[in-house]
Design a protein around this motif. Structure first.
Motif, short mmCIF file in Angstrom:
data_model
loop_
_atom_site.label_atom_id
_atom_site.label_comp_id
_atom_site.label_asym_id
_atom_site.label_seq_id
_atom_site.Cartn_x
_atom_site.Cartn_y
_atom_site.Cartn_z
N VAL A 227 83.67 49.94 15.13
CA VAL A 227 82.54 49.58 15.99
C VAL A 227 83.15 48.75 17.12
O VAL A 227 83.77 47.71 16.88
N VAL A 228 82.99 49.23 18.36
CA VAL A 228 83.64 48.60 19.51
C VAL A 228 82.58 48.13 20.49
O VAL A 228 81.67 48.88 20.85
N TYR B 108 87.64 50.36 27.64
CA TYR B 108 88.19 49.12 27.11
C TYR B 108 87.10 48.48 26.28
O TYR B 108 85.94 48.47 26.66
N GLY B 109 87.48 47.91 25.14
CA GLY B 109 86.50 47.25 24.31
C GLY B 109 87.14 46.38 23.26
O GLY B 109 88.37 46.36 23.11
N THR B 110 86.29 45.65 22.54
CA THR B 110 86.74 44.76 21.48
C THR B 110 86.17 45.25 20.16
O THR B 110 84.97 45.51 20.06
N ILE B 111 87.03 45.36 19.17
CA ILE B 111 86.57 45.81 17.85
C ILE B 111 85.74 44.70 17.23
O ILE B 111 86.17 43.56 17.14
N THR B 112 84.53 45.07 16.81
CA THR B 112 83.67 44.09 16.15
C THR B 112 83.56 44.33 14.65
O THR B 112 83.25 43.41 13.90
N ASN B 113 83.79 45.57 14.23
CA ASN B 113 83.68 45.90 12.82
C ASN B 113 84.61 47.07 12.51
O ASN B 113 84.73 48.00 13.30
N THR C 128 76.27 46.08 24.05
CA THR C 128 76.55 47.51 23.97
C THR C 128 77.71 47.73 23.00
O THR C 128 78.85 47.36 23.28
N LYS C 129 77.38 48.34 21.88
CA LYS C 129 78.39 48.65 20.87
C LYS C 129 78.37 50.15 20.61
O LYS C 129 77.31 50.76 20.59
N SER D 37 88.99 43.25 13.37
CA SER D 37 87.96 42.73 14.26
C SER D 37 88.56 41.72 15.23
O SER D 37 89.38 40.89 14.85
N GLY D 38 88.15 41.82 16.49
CA GLY D 38 88.63 40.91 17.52
C GLY D 38 89.74 41.49 18.37
O GLY D 38 90.06 40.95 19.43
N ASP D 39 90.35 42.59 17.96
CA ASP D 39 91.41 43.22 18.74
C ASP D 39 90.81 43.96 19.93
O ASP D 39 89.78 44.63 19.81
N GLU D 40 91.45 43.83 21.08
CA GLU D 40 91.01 44.56 22.27
C GLU D 40 91.80 45.86 22.34
O GLU D 40 93.03 45.85 22.22
N VAL D 41 91.08 46.97 22.54
CA VAL D 41 91.71 48.29 22.51
C VAL D 41 91.27 49.12 23.71
O VAL D 41 90.31 48.79 24.40
#
Length: 121
Positions: free
Chosen positions: A92-93, A80-85, A99-100, A69-73
């Motif tokens: 879950v990005v 482009y997004g940030t992993i939240t879970n 917007t996830k 969680s927290g990594d940008e991919v």
């Protein structure tokens, strides 16, 4: 005209059909020399195409296991997004505010920025 006996003609026919003898060493050498270019091409194919692809696949799997969680991919679709879970088979990005999306782990192409362990604490 002379008449031949059937026994004589049968023996003559059997004598004409030579039994296959053991292969000569020259025959084996010729088989090896004709198969050698094919074997060399298969070896080159393996080292030029298959081995690098397997190495790249292992590196990608290692990168996916290290994501948290927290990594940008960046996904293979270009999002482009940030992993939240992190779930067992997907992430879950967050791709925008509120917007996830859930994406399969295999669709993460690269890591833009990894969350530092110090930032998490």
């Amino acid at each position: 005209m002379t008449k031949m006996s059937p026994v004589f003609s049968a023996i003559e026919l059997l004598g004409q059909a030579a039994a296959p003898g053991p292969q000569q060493p020259g025959d084996i050498r010729s088989m090896i020399s004709s198969a050698l270019p094919l074997l060399l091409m298969l070896g080159a194919f393996y080292f030029l195409l298959i081995a690098p692809q397997r190495k790249k696949q292992k590196e990608h799997e290692k990168m996916l296991k290290a994501l948290q969680s927290g990594d940008e991919v960046v996904t293979s679709g270009g999002l482009y997004g940030t992993i939240t879970n992190v779930k067992e088979d997907r992430f879950v990005v967050r791709i925008a505010d509120n917007t996830k999306v859930e994406i399969a782990k295999g669709f993460v192409q690269t890591v833009v920025k990894q969350q530092q362990a110090a930032e998490k604490k």
